[in-house]
Design an enzyme around this catalytic site. Structure first.
Site, PDB file in Angstrom:
ATOM      1  N   LYS A   1     -42.364 -16.026   2.634  1.00 45.80           N
ATOM      2  CA  LYS A   1     -43.061 -17.318   2.507  1.00 45.80           C
ATOM      3  C   LYS A   1     -43.548 -17.578   1.083  1.00 45.80           C
ATOM      4  CE  LYS A   1     -41.702 -16.866   6.387  1.00 45.80           C
ATOM      5  NZ  LYS A   1     -40.315 -17.375   6.488  1.00 45.80           N
TER       6      LYS A   1
ATOM      7  N   GLU B   1     -40.871 -18.477  17.443  1.00 43.20           N
ATOM      8  CA  GLU B   1     -39.766 -17.947  18.254  1.00 43.20           C
ATOM      9  C   GLU B   1     -40.258 -17.025  19.366  1.00 43.20           C
ATOM     10  OE1 GLU B   1     -39.797 -17.954  14.933  1.00 43.20           O
ATOM     11  OE2 GLU B   1     -39.531 -15.998  14.071  1.00 43.20           O
TER      12      GLU B   1
ATOM     13  N   ASP C   1     -38.482 -22.994   7.662  1.00 46.80           N
ATOM     14  CA  ASP C   1     -39.024 -22.374   8.862  1.00 46.80           C
ATOM     15  C   ASP C   1     -40.434 -21.845   8.582  1.00 46.80           C
ATOM     16  OD1 ASP C   1     -38.231 -19.506  10.972  1.00 46.80           O
ATOM     17  OD2 ASP C   1     -39.083 -21.452  11.499  1.00 46.80           O
ATOM     18  N   ASN C   2     -41.226 -21.660   9.636  1.00 43.30           N
ATOM     19  CA  ASN C   2     -42.517 -20.956   9.559  1.00 43.30           C
ATOM     20  C   ASN C   2     -43.581 -21.623   8.699  1.00 43.30           C
ATOM     21  OD1 ASN C   2     -40.229 -18.422   9.200  1.00 43.30           O
ATOM     22  ND2 ASN C   2     -41.422 -18.593  11.065  1.00 43.30           N
TER      23      ASN C   2
HETATM   24  O1  LIG Z   1     -39.686 -16.677  11.656  1.00 44.76           O
HETATM   25  C1  LIG Z   1     -40.463 -15.705  11.079  1.00 44.76           C
HETATM   26  C2  LIG Z   1     -41.578 -15.195  11.718  1.00 44.76           C
HETATM   27  C3  LIG Z   1     -42.355 -14.206  11.106  1.00 44.76           C
HETATM   28  C4  LIG Z   1     -43.564 -13.685  11.803  1.00 44.76           C
HETATM   29  C5  LIG Z   1     -43.870 -12.316  11.760  1.00 44.76           C
HETATM   30  C6  LIG Z   1     -44.985 -11.855  12.425  1.00 44.76           C
HETATM   31  C7  LIG Z   1     -45.787 -12.732  13.169  1.00 44.76           C
HETATM   32  F1  LIG Z   1     -46.849 -12.264  13.828  1.00 44.76           F
HETATM   33  C8  LIG Z   1     -45.475 -14.082  13.223  1.00 44.76           C
HETATM   34  C9  LIG Z   1     -44.352 -14.552  12.530  1.00 44.76           C
HETATM   35  C10 LIG Z   1     -41.998 -13.703   9.852  1.00 44.76           C
HETATM   36  C11 LIG Z   1     -40.854 -14.219   9.194  1.00 44.76           C
HETATM   37  N1  LIG Z   1     -40.482 -13.735   7.967  1.00 44.76           N
HETATM   38  C12 LIG Z   1     -39.382 -14.244   7.376  1.00 44.76           C
HETATM   39  C13 LIG Z   1     -38.647 -15.242   7.976  1.00 44.76           C
HETATM   40  N2  LIG Z   1     -38.987 -15.745   9.180  1.00 44.76           N
HETATM   41  C14 LIG Z   1     -40.077 -15.238   9.814  1.00 44.76           C
HETATM   42 MG   LIG Z   2     -38.365 -17.636  10.217  1.00 43.84          MG
END
Ligand SMILES: Oc1cc(-c2ccc(F)cc2)cc2nccnc12
Ligand SMILES: [Mg+2]
Length: 214
Positions: A144, A199, A169-170
């Site tokens: 991020k 997700e 995303d995110n």
């Molecule tokens: O879609 C995602 C979710 C999360 C993520 C991890 C831990 C949690 F608790 C919540 C969300 C990390 C990510 N890193 C890189 C790319 N995409 C990601």
């Molecule tokens: Mg992601």
């Protein structure tokens, strides 16, 4: 030394999906991650938004930052028109090794170029290495704290054109506050938020779609 989670995900694909059938690969991963082990794929809820934005853009040159195991790579590549290409960048070699196998299992290897290394180093080399003039579509799904840096790098390298769509995303979870502030306040972007959920969970997350205005 047991297997890694990405390796277990690959096993689930090889066991439950049909070779050459991208949808069955997507379903096998979603089923595994929902029922066995959570993993950071964009997932089926946000995946439907990715599908619809992608279909609308119909890119001839697409870029993905953050391959992980190739789930979104398969989602994107399966919807590309003949002759269109997707370049996907992954920093982690273990993730890249699994992703290559999942992309190949889906039969999409001819549409995808997976490049291993740090996005900050690779973005300035994409033109000379792959003959990319500019991208029509960019999916940001890596670390991020790289979203804003890499967006500015893409601008500075002239890899965005008028109308290029960035889909991130995110933007809520884990969250990308600096990136959101930038794309939502810059006169060079028209930005909107697609509310969804993280997700395989009920937590809120979402995708930010930002059109580069040139
Ligand atoms: O879609 C995602 C979710 C999360 C993520 C991890 C831990 C949690 F608790 C919540 C969300 C990390 C990510 N890193 C890189 C790319 N995409 C990601
Ligand atoms: Mg992601």
């Amino acid at each position: 030394t047991g297997s890694s989670q990405p390796q277990r995900m690959l096993k689930a694909v090889q066991k439950n999906a049909t070779k050459g059938d991208p949808q069955s690969v997507i379903s096998a991963i979603d089923h595994y991650c929902r029922n066995k082990e959570w993993a950071m794929n964009v997932g089926d809820d946000k995946g439907l938004i990715l599908d619809s934005v992608l279909t609308e853009v119909n890119p001839s040159a697409a870029l993905e930052l953050g391959t992980y195991c190739g789930y979104s790579t398969v989602r994107i590549a399966r919807l590309l028109s003949p002759g269109s290409k997707l370049i996907t960048v992954e920093f982690n070699p273990a993730f890249a090794a699994v992703a290559r196998q999942i992309i190949a299992y889906a039969g999409l290897q001819d549409k995808v170029t997976l490049v291993e290394g740090p996005s900050g180093d690779l973005i300035p080399k994409l033109r000379e290495r792959f003959g990319v003039k500019s991208f029509d579509f960019v999916f940001l799904d890596h670390w991020k704290d790289r979203y804003l840096l890499d967006t500015k790098l893409l601008e500075d390298c002239g890899l965005l054109q008028k109308g290029t769509v960035l889909l991130a995303d995110n933007v809520i979870c884990p969250g990308t506050p600096e990136y959101l502030k930038y794309v939502r306040s810059s006169p060079r972007y028209e930005s909107r938020y697609y509310k969804s959920n993280l997700e395989y969970t009920k937590l809120e997350d979402g995708l930010e779609k930002s059109v580069f205005l040139g």
